[in-house]
Design a protein around this motif. Structure first.
Motif, short mmCIF file in Angstrom:
data_model
loop_
_atom_site.label_atom_id
_atom_site.label_comp_id
_atom_site.label_asym_id
_atom_site.label_seq_id
_atom_site.Cartn_x
_atom_site.Cartn_y
_atom_site.Cartn_z
N ALA A 412 0.83 -1.21 0.00
CA ALA A 412 0.00 0.00 0.00
C ALA A 412 0.87 1.26 0.00
CB ALA A 412 -0.93 -0.01 1.21
N TRP A 413 2.02 1.21 0.69
CA TRP A 413 2.94 2.35 0.64
C TRP A 413 3.43 2.57 -0.79
CZ3 TRP A 413 8.60 1.69 0.27
CH2 TRP A 413 9.27 2.90 0.23
N ILE A 414 3.83 1.51 -1.46
CA ILE A 414 4.30 1.63 -2.85
C ILE A 414 3.18 2.18 -3.73
CG2 ILE A 414 5.13 0.35 -4.86
CD1 ILE A 414 6.48 -1.60 -2.87
N ALA A 415 1.97 1.66 -3.55
CA ALA A 415 0.83 2.10 -4.36
C ALA A 415 0.49 3.56 -4.08
CB ALA A 415 -0.37 1.22 -4.09
N ALA A 416 0.57 3.97 -2.82
CA ALA A 416 0.27 5.36 -2.48
C ALA A 416 1.33 6.30 -3.05
CB ALA A 416 0.16 5.52 -0.96
N CYS A 417 2.60 5.88 -3.00
CA CYS A 417 3.66 6.69 -3.62
C CYS A 417 3.41 6.85 -5.12
CB CYS A 417 5.02 6.05 -3.38
SG CYS A 417 5.63 6.17 -1.68
N THR A 418 2.99 5.76 -5.76
CA THR A 418 2.70 5.79 -7.19
C THR A 418 1.52 6.71 -7.50
OG1 THR A 418 3.46 3.49 -7.33
CG2 THR A 418 2.19 4.34 -9.20
N ALA A 419 0.56 6.78 -6.58
CA ALA A 419 -0.68 7.54 -6.82
C ALA A 419 -0.49 9.05 -6.74
CB ALA A 419 -1.74 7.10 -5.82
N ARG A 420 0.62 9.50 -6.16
CA ARG A 420 0.83 10.95 -6.05
C ARG A 420 0.96 11.56 -7.44
NH1 ARG A 420 5.83 11.12 -1.99
NH2 ARG A 420 6.50 9.59 -3.54
N GLY A 421 0.23 12.64 -7.65
CA GLY A 421 0.21 13.27 -8.96
C GLY A 421 -0.77 12.63 -9.90
N LEU A 437 12.52 7.21 -5.89
CA LEU A 437 11.26 6.44 -5.91
C LEU A 437 10.41 6.83 -7.10
CD1 LEU A 437 9.96 6.30 -2.21
CD2 LEU A 437 10.31 4.35 -3.73
N THR A 438 10.28 8.12 -7.33
CA THR A 438 9.44 8.59 -8.44
C THR A 438 9.99 8.10 -9.78
OG1 THR A 438 8.78 10.54 -7.19
CG2 THR A 438 8.49 10.63 -9.57
N ALA A 439 11.30 8.20 -9.96
CA ALA A 439 11.90 7.72 -11.21
C ALA A 439 11.66 6.22 -11.39
CB ALA A 439 13.39 8.03 -11.21
N LEU A 440 11.76 5.48 -10.31
CA LEU A 440 11.55 4.03 -10.38
C LEU A 440 10.10 3.70 -10.68
CD1 LEU A 440 12.14 1.02 -9.84
CD2 LEU A 440 11.98 1.52 -7.39
N LEU A 441 9.17 4.32 -9.94
CA LEU A 441 7.76 3.97 -10.10
C LEU A 441 7.21 4.44 -11.44
CD1 LEU A 441 6.57 4.74 -6.45
CD2 LEU A 441 7.06 2.51 -7.48
N ASP A 442 7.79 5.50 -12.00
CA ASP A 442 7.35 5.98 -13.32
C ASP A 442 7.65 4.96 -14.42
OD1 ASP A 442 6.28 8.29 -12.33
OD2 ASP A 442 7.96 9.59 -12.92
N GLN A 443 8.56 4.02 -14.16
CA GLN A 443 8.87 3.01 -15.18
C GLN A 443 7.76 1.98 -15.34
OE1 GLN A 443 12.91 1.31 -14.91
NE2 GLN A 443 13.40 2.94 -13.43
N GLN A 444 6.87 1.90 -14.35
CA GLN A 444 5.73 0.97 -14.40
C GLN A 444 6.19 -0.46 -14.69
OE1 GLN A 444 2.66 2.52 -17.00
NE2 GLN A 444 2.71 4.53 -16.05
N LEU A 445 7.17 -0.90 -13.95
CA LEU A 445 7.68 -2.26 -14.09
C LEU A 445 6.66 -3.27 -13.56
CD1 LEU A 445 11.29 -1.61 -12.72
CD2 LEU A 445 10.62 -1.85 -15.12
N PRO A 446 6.77 -4.54 -13.93
CA PRO A 446 5.91 -5.56 -13.33
C PRO A 446 6.04 -5.53 -11.81
CG PRO A 446 7.08 -6.46 -15.21
CD PRO A 446 7.66 -5.09 -14.97
N VAL A 454 12.34 -1.47 -5.20
CA VAL A 454 12.05 -0.63 -4.03
C VAL A 454 12.80 -1.15 -2.80
CG1 VAL A 454 10.25 0.06 -2.41
CG2 VAL A 454 9.83 0.23 -4.86
N PHE A 455 12.80 -2.46 -2.62
CA PHE A 455 13.55 -3.05 -1.50
C PHE A 455 15.04 -2.72 -1.61
CE2 PHE A 455 11.25 -6.38 1.15
CZ PHE A 455 10.00 -5.83 0.94
N ASP A 456 15.57 -2.80 -2.84
CA ASP A 456 16.98 -2.47 -3.05
C ASP A 456 17.24 -1.01 -2.69
OD1 ASP A 456 17.53 -5.02 -3.93
OD2 ASP A 456 17.41 -4.51 -6.06
N LEU A 457 16.35 -0.14 -3.13
CA LEU A 457 16.53 1.29 -2.91
C LEU A 457 16.45 1.65 -1.42
CD1 LEU A 457 16.75 4.17 -4.11
CD2 LEU A 457 14.24 4.18 -4.28
N ALA A 458 15.47 1.08 -0.74
CA ALA A 458 15.25 1.42 0.67
C ALA A 458 16.07 0.58 1.63
CB ALA A 458 13.76 1.27 1.00
N GLY A 459 16.68 -0.48 1.13
CA GLY A 459 17.47 -1.35 1.99
C GLY A 459 16.62 -2.26 2.87
N PHE A 460 15.36 -2.51 2.48
CA PHE A 460 14.48 -3.36 3.26
C PHE A 460 15.01 -4.80 3.28
CE2 PHE A 460 10.40 -0.73 2.21
CZ PHE A 460 10.84 0.27 3.05
#
Length: 498
Positions: A412-421, A437-446, A454-460
């Motif tokens: 839901a966090w990922i989806a909410a980040c994507t929904a901005r704008g 995050l915005t650059a990554l989510l704009d790619q609309q990857l599977p 996202v896990f790689d970026l945030a270090g989760f």
């Protein structure tokens, strides 16, 4: 209405307003607080105010803003006074807090902040600077490449970060023969005192490496001679609105540039390790303990974890405040199930009454008077989710227990980040990783590729054996959210959204 709340005008307040019951002129500073925002003013400053009223006049607070002058600009003309509005469905109780004696803005005058920190009267430094200000790398270590850390290592006399101010102040106190202050972290970090202690030792080692051969190493001093007790803090503090200011001014008959809104509930659990003394906080409800860990875990995983779930799912379902989201039967069912997953991860034998705690949380989340915005809670998810959600999820995987609700929060966090704008306003909430995050989510990857990136970026869950499994579980939820939003995501969990 032109008159401002101040030492001069406070006597004119209506009798129903609670005012300081002590001579503020007789109070001397004993605490420096870094990050003097609304939470500090609703929590630690209110506890200290009670101690001052009880005659402990050596514990006044010098408040320090590490970034913005806004709090100083609002409160300095008011002699540090402000109104604390305690709100619930039964009404509102107003109290003027007088424990903040003065306010400093670090970027404007770092020398003044260092002078305060090196004052021998200062015996405690408290912090509420938010998770992102600890400047940790993805693996949890100090981000030594952060521009502000680089600056502070090169310019120890004019620091920008909490790390730089604490290190330089401790070095100066040691050189002057002044005992060290106790550092009390009050942010929502796991083992917050130990975490800050480790980060400051790392910073001191980097600083020592730049010093001359004649310099006395600081890292060993910080490691061995400075106390860093951990603490757990809890009070819901919504952002103050212009409507709040107008209402409070009408009640006071005076202007208050920055009153603070909060709930009746408050909790503070502190490890009792203070080398230079402390206020008698326990007289006013603070729980002094040997180990804060169990209380901290319960709060982070049950309150903060549920708050994050309510925030992101609330945003995706059109709920602007926590009480409205929690009144949604689907979100309420989800939160109950989330708690059921998280509770088994809490330490056994610690005397935690999780049933009573979650019942109290349900009452607090239902407080319609607070209007706690979901967008406010949604900020800084990349910094908050590791301790609120990811840690519980990994422990569930290790134990072989169910965790489908915990993983929906991450999706839901990922989806909410994507929904901005798009379906949410641009910049509706923010995150330190927003640009990437915005650059990554704009790619609309599977979905699976998105979650992995996202896990790689945030270090989760970095280097954890169950990381791939966790990614797969989050990706399943993200597929549902992308197809039909929370309706399908809830349906997949057996929650009827009709």
């Amino acid at each position: 209405m032109n008159s401002r709340l101040s030492n001069t005008t406070i006597a004119s307040l209506p009798g129903a307003i609670v005012i300081p019951r002590y001579d503020r002129g007789a109070v001397t500073p004993g605490i420096v607080h870094l990050g003097v925002g609304a939470f500090h003013r609703a929590h630690q400053a209110a506890y200290v105010d009670a101690c001052l009223a009880d005659g402990e006049t050596g514990w006044g607070i010098i408040g320090v803003s590490l970034r913005s002058p806004d709090t100083r600009d609002a409160l300095s003309p008011q002699d540090g006074l402000y109104t604390l509005a305690v709100r619930d469905s039964a009404g509102e109780r107003l109290q003027v807090i007088g424990s903040i004696l003065s306010l400093l803005v670090a970027p404007e005058d770092p020398g003044a902040v260092l002078a305060a920190l090196t004052d021998p009267r200062i015996r405690i430094v408290t912090l509420t600077i938010t998770e992102k200000a600890y400047l940790r790398a993805a693996d949890g270590s100090l981000d030594e490449n952060h521009p502000d850390i680089v600056h502070d290592l090169a310019n120890p006399g004019s620091p920008r970060t909490a790390h730089g101010f604490l290190a330089e102040a401790l070095a100066r106190r040691r050189a002057a023969g002044t005992p060290p202050f106790t550092v009390l972290c009050c942010d929502n970090l796991p083992a917050n005192g130990a975490t800050l202690h480790r980060l400051l030792v790392e910073f001191a080692k980097l600083r020592d490496a730049r010093g001359s051969a004649d310099d006395r190493p600081l890292a060993g001093y910080v490691a061995d001679d400075v106390a860093f007790p951990s603490s757990m803090v809890d009070r819901i503090v919504p952002a103050t609105t212009d409507a709040d200011r107008t209402r409070i001014a009408q009640e006071l008959g005076l202007e208050d540039a920055w009153p603070v809104m909060t709930e009746p509930f408050r909790q503070w659990v502190v490890e009792d390790r203070f080398h230079a003394g402390r206020p008698a906080w326990e007289k006013f409800g603070v729980t002094m303990v040997e180990d804060v860990g169990p209380f901290e875990d319960m709060k982070l995983r049950l309150l903060n974890g549920a708050h994050s779930g309510i925030a992101y799912l609330g945003l995706l379902t059109g709920h602007a405040t926590v009480d409205r989201a929690f009144a949604d039967p689907t979100i309420r069912q989800f939160v109950d199930a989330l708690w059921a997953e998280a509770i088994p991860t809490l330490p056994e034998g610690a005397g935690l009454d999780t049933a009573a705690y979650t019942a109290e949380l349900a009452e607090r989340f239902s407080n319609t008077a607070l209007a706690h915005r979901t967008a406010q809670i949604a900020n800084d998810g990349s910094q908050k989710l590791p301790q609120r959600i990811i840690a519980s999820a990994l422990e569930c995987l290790e134990a072989g227990t169910e965790l489908v609700h915990l993983t929906l929060v991450v999706a839901a966090w990922i989806a909410a980040c994507t929904a901005r704008g798009k379906t949410l306003p641009e910049g509706h909430f923010t995150d330190p990783l927003d640009a990437a995050l915005t650059a990554l989510l704009d790619q609309q990857l599977p979905a699976n590729e998105t979650v992995t990136a996202v896990f790689d970026l945030a270090g989760f869950a970095k280097d954890h054996a169950e990381r791939c499994t966790l990614i797969e579980l989050v990706a399943v939820h993200l597929v549902h959210l992308r197809r039909e939003g929370p309706v399908l995501a809830f349906a997949a969990l057996g929650i009827d959204s009709r």
